[in-house]
Design an enzyme around this catalytic site. Sequence first.
Site, mmCIF file in Angstrom:
data_model
loop_
_atom_site.group_PDB
_atom_site.id
_atom_site.type_symbol
_atom_site.label_atom_id
_atom_site.label_comp_id
_atom_site.label_asym_id
_atom_site.label_seq_id
_atom_site.Cartn_x
_atom_site.Cartn_y
_atom_site.Cartn_z
ATOM 1 C CD GLU B 98 46.126 28.820 -40.595
ATOM 2 O OE1 GLU B 98 46.612 29.833 -40.070
ATOM 3 O OE2 GLU B 98 46.767 27.787 -40.818
ATOM 4 C CG HIS B 167 49.241 19.931 -33.660
ATOM 5 N ND1 HIS B 167 49.780 20.651 -32.643
ATOM 6 C CD2 HIS B 167 49.604 20.559 -34.798
ATOM 7 C CE1 HIS B 167 50.447 21.688 -33.129
ATOM 8 N NE2 HIS B 167 50.359 21.658 -34.441
#
Lengths: 396, 375
Positions: B98, B167
């Site tokens: 990322e 998450h």
Amino acid sequence: MALSRLSSSASGSNLLKPLTSALSLRRSFSAAADDSTPITIETSLPFTSHVCDVPSRTVETSPKELMKFFRDMALMRRMEIAADSLYKSKLIRGFCHLYDGQEAVAIGMEAAITKKDCIITAYRDHCTFLGRGGTLLQVFSELMGRQGGCSKGKGGSMHFYKKDSGFYGGHGIVGAQVPLGCGLAFAQKYSKDETVTFALYGDGAANQGQLFEALNISALWDLPAILVCENNHYGMGTAEWRAAKSPAYYKRGDYVPGLKVDGMDVFAVKQACKFAKEHALKNGPIILEMDTYRYHGHSMSDPGSTYRTRDEISGVRQERDPIERIRKLIFAHDIATEKELKDIEKEMRKEVDEAIAQAKESPMPDPSELFTNVYVKGYGVESYGPDRKEVRAVLP
Amino acid sequence: MLGIIRQKLGAGTSSATMLGQLQRIRPAASALRSFSSSAKEMTVRDALNSALDEEMSADPKVFLMGEEVGEYQGAYKITKGLLDKYGPERVLDTPITEAGFTGIGVGAAYYGLKPVVEFMTFNFSMQAIDHIINSAAKSNYMSAGQINVPIVFRGPNGAAAGVGAQHSQCYAAWYAAVPGLKVLAPYSSEDARGLLKAAIRDPDPVVFLENELLYGESFPVSAEVFDSSFCLPIGKAKIEREGKDITITAFSKMVGYALQAAEILAKEGINAEVINLRSIRPLDRATINASVRKTNRLITVEEGFPQHGVGAEICASVVEESFGYLDAPVERVAGADVPMPYAANLERLAVPQIEDIVRAAKRACYRSVPLAANA
């Protein structure tokens, strides 16, 4: 360019043998500055490579180019020294990272590329900005936080930009500029511009994870990205051997080719950048490690002598100074006299002093500028100052 | 006005009919190609996919980047079919890096391209948050307008179902705090289509917070939503349900919960006005304050952590602008102040439920009423 033979005309001391000795009449400085007669010289050291061929040590130059290099580097040197004084007299605030000693990297790179190629660097960006076509006035105004600055006083020392000539900053977060630079290269390839991006970083940033993430993607997608490690051997106060298990930064790309370059020799830099540009357009990313040195500390709050000896600093100044190297070449080829070069340096000093005087006249930004450029399109939204009932603005 | 259409659903009525359809996730009734005269429906997934498709078609500078967006057809199938249509130069599968690919996206935006960077979930955006904030959000300001960053960061945000603490975080409050960013949170398909198109066309960096559990939900959409120039304005909230007794603000999935809570409250004589924020930054303070001045009571609803959340900002804004109009303290309904647990019962306790909204609304309504009047 895959030539690896040594120049056949080399006889070791080619550096000191003018080819034009047959007509060694000393010409006047102004004639020298326009003289494009080719002169062949050798770089100070051969290049060392990793997973690629080395470019030739033999470089063609001319009196014109030599004089230009001298003048430009002298200007950069003077600019940084003047910035030191301005900082000490508190006209420059915050951070000020000076580049003196490293001028050959900025100048050599510019000589090899065009303004359509992109450069992106970290916070030691004053000279890089100047090399891209920025003016002294823009530099000093920005450093002093005035309207005439290249970022209208809103950026400061670490945030110089000149998009119209391919300079994308000026970044304060160590290492961030490398993925950004690979992104510029991506966009150049996407747009089919046939241009390249030079993403500069230091030996301190060379260990950043995001650098390797960006390098991986650049290699996968064959991006025209040239990663240039300006190895001045100290990441702030930490010497390279204390920060990197492997300080051979040109090899750190693993599958990505690399070249080690004497960063104090402007011709070596120019040759390497030329080589790298050709390589990157055909084969994707390449790393250039410029072996260079900064005379100042990391920033103005660092004396630069607690982690290195004064002998080391003066040793580099005596043996490897980039401007001195050009001066010797100019004398060796009878291009100008000592007085003429001193006159140029005086002229550069005058230019710098005048720019500073003019920059001091530039006003500070209008308070309304606090709220400009937050967005390109603000949709008429309200923004607030510290006392939100007192200071409000509508973002255009 | 080319391209910008203000969607105005009729007061109360069409929202009520929509409600019945929002109770459960419908089977995918993707964008209808036949033109029947009854209300057309579209899933949020199709809304996003068609928006991406149309914007890529209209502007060759738009390209997609992210993990599994290409050959896998998108981790949540939002980018389905786009690799086949536009090719690997415009739909790029990235490695799981990322920080690297976000930086590359921002650099491409510096040069003038228009990247749409997908985070598989916004939890992973934290790997790249320096680029979102320091490289993207601040650049236009630091360069005094030289370097603008026309990039969109999109992906699912907030709690899904049973995915655990790492998450499930909602990032609306964090990103919305940053000047230089725009933060959008669609609820319905119309929101998804109109706001994503607006985000891609916008010259500034936009954080586009989707919701995984809404992807499969189907919403009725009017004919204009199908038009390729359809766009919603950034910075404008939508009044999903008009009311007069209490204002409920919400965004993303919580809008659906708030609407259901409003139905329950209606049966008890409390007429709630539900505001779908759509835009977290810029926040539509004008619409929120106008509503509170009408109803005199406010509940904010969000899924994210309560401290320093979106509701805190809305509460502060209302206290500053409309203090005299408040008849009760502002109530905040937010996620529990804990990392998201896995066990189903605990997870249910950690996220706002419809009954939480109803209860808080009743509290806000009874505060200024003497207890005797309850009987």
